[in-house]
Design an enzyme around this catalytic site. Structure first.
Site, PDB file in Angstrom:
ATOM      1  N   SER A  13      89.928  69.475 105.148  1.00  0.00           N
ATOM      2  CA  SER A  13      89.900  70.913 104.856  1.00  0.00           C
ATOM      3  C   SER A  13      90.666  71.685 105.916  1.00  0.00           C
ATOM      4  O   SER A  13      91.461  72.582 105.605  1.00  0.00           O
ATOM      5  CB  SER A  13      88.448  71.415 104.824  1.00  0.00           C
ATOM      6  N   ARG A  38      87.520  78.286 111.057  1.00  0.00           N
ATOM      7  CA  ARG A  38      86.167  78.003 110.571  1.00  0.00           C
ATOM      8  C   ARG A  38      85.696  79.083 109.602  1.00  0.00           C
ATOM      9  O   ARG A  38      85.003  78.805 108.628  1.00  0.00           O
ATOM     10  CB  ARG A  38      85.168  77.814 111.718  1.00  0.00           C
ATOM     11  N   HIS A  41      87.324  78.283 106.427  1.00  0.00           N
ATOM     12  CA  HIS A  41      86.639  77.094 105.895  1.00  0.00           C
ATOM     13  C   HIS A  41      85.339  77.473 105.181  1.00  0.00           C
ATOM     14  O   HIS A  41      84.989  76.902 104.149  1.00  0.00           O
ATOM     15  CB  HIS A  41      86.360  76.142 107.064  1.00  0.00           C
TER      16      HIS A  41
END
Lengths: 217, 217
Positions: A13, A38, A41
């Site tokens: 990812s 993040r 994500h």
């Protein structure tokens, strides 16, 4: 469907995110890289590559505070649930949310303020130098900004409320106040944010801090 | 900054959302209106007006199940934390998440599957007719889809994992399987979703169900 080991999914990812940031012509400052990725994500929303705003050295200062065992205070139990307990425990920190406390509800009623404001007032009495991670209530973020003007020195302000009323403005005020008072801050400017974003920012910082002292996540 | 009572903020937000949906030329089917608007309220992301996909009568069937006291099973403690306990309690329902259970971790290790899959397997043994709200793990959603093909009849599948690996595909598979087997489903097609979206869909359904029987939120 790709057959992929669970432990490889995050790495894959992050590679996709890095590639698509490149395709969009976005180059992240090295210090911000892990936090921004993040958050993307967590949301699959590349708007955060442009929305996230950092005061100078905010990430390094936050990591140092977490390595000293700074507490994290949130304005929702949802953000609290999303923050990595193993990483926090390794660093000797703790996480607190006072939103559901009976004395907070009572204080809000008596003063005619929001529970979020009353929760922040309780939090700063116990943890004045915490990381304050505000993912929901603009009133909580504004109260923290006021308290900073009165001398409060939190380790970091994570200001990522989401919504349509007073949210955009609260983040502008918080950014100005943090800049003027030398308080590290990470804010998602604009309407977007939320408890998941607050937890993602905390986790990115916790993972980096743990990695820095050789603790594996 | 607008001075606005906390109880009026949600109403004002919903008016802004309705207006901006209109400006975008988006007309929501009446049955989907409350769910879509609450997800936008939670994310400030109008992409969900187009991403959310509903099987026929999914909202009405879900409301009926919640009025019968159907349980809600989630794949994250974060989604569990975000679901309105007062509304659920009024309806006689409960909310369960098995992700952190020791026997789930052990079953996943022994079978070489993900904890999310093992958590779903435990959940369907106890609550085969629950609302399954999957906000994180595509493997959880795929396992539910497989179990539906084997005869499982959940009250509703909320399929809103977020991410970059197998997420888009898992939602396509789940939609096809639910359609083919007459299982009500609400899915956020594409990459976006998350625990906050899962909780928002649940809350929109819970509030409507509670309102239907004259319970004020």
């Amino acid at each position: 469907m790709k057959h992929i080991l669970p432990e490889d999914i995050e790495q894959t990812s992050m590679s996709i995110i890095a590639q698509e940031l490149g395709e969009r012509g976005i180059v992240l400052p090295k210090e911000h890289d892990a936090v921004v990725k993040r958050v993307i994500h967590t949301t699959a929303d590349f708007d955060f590559a442009r929305n996230l705003s950092f005061t100078p050295n905010a990430v390094d200062l936050a990591k140092a505070a977490l390595l000293r065992g700074a507490a994290i205070v949130t304005d929702t139990n949802m953000a609290r649930a999303g923050i990595s307990k193993p990483a926090l425990t390794k660093l000797g920190g703790q996480i607190r949310c006072f939103m559901a406390d009976e004395d907070v509800a009572r204080a809000a009623r008596e003063k005619g303020t929001t529970r979020a404001m009353a929760a922040m007032e309780k939090a700063v009495r116990q943890y004045p130098n915490a990381v304050f991670a505000i993912g929901n209530a603009p009133t909580a973020l504004l109260r923290i900004a006021e308290l900073i003007e009165e001398g409060l020195q939190p380790a970091l302000v994570i200001g990522v409320p989401v919504g349509f009323v007073n949210v955009v403005e609260s983040k502008k005020v918080a950014l100005m106040v943090c800049q003027a008072n030398g308080i590290p801050a990470i804010l998602a400017m604009g309407r977007k944010g939320g408890s998941g974003v607050a937890a993602a920012v905390c986790n990115a910082l916790l993972y980096q801090a743990a990695e820095e002292i050789g603790l594996v996540n």
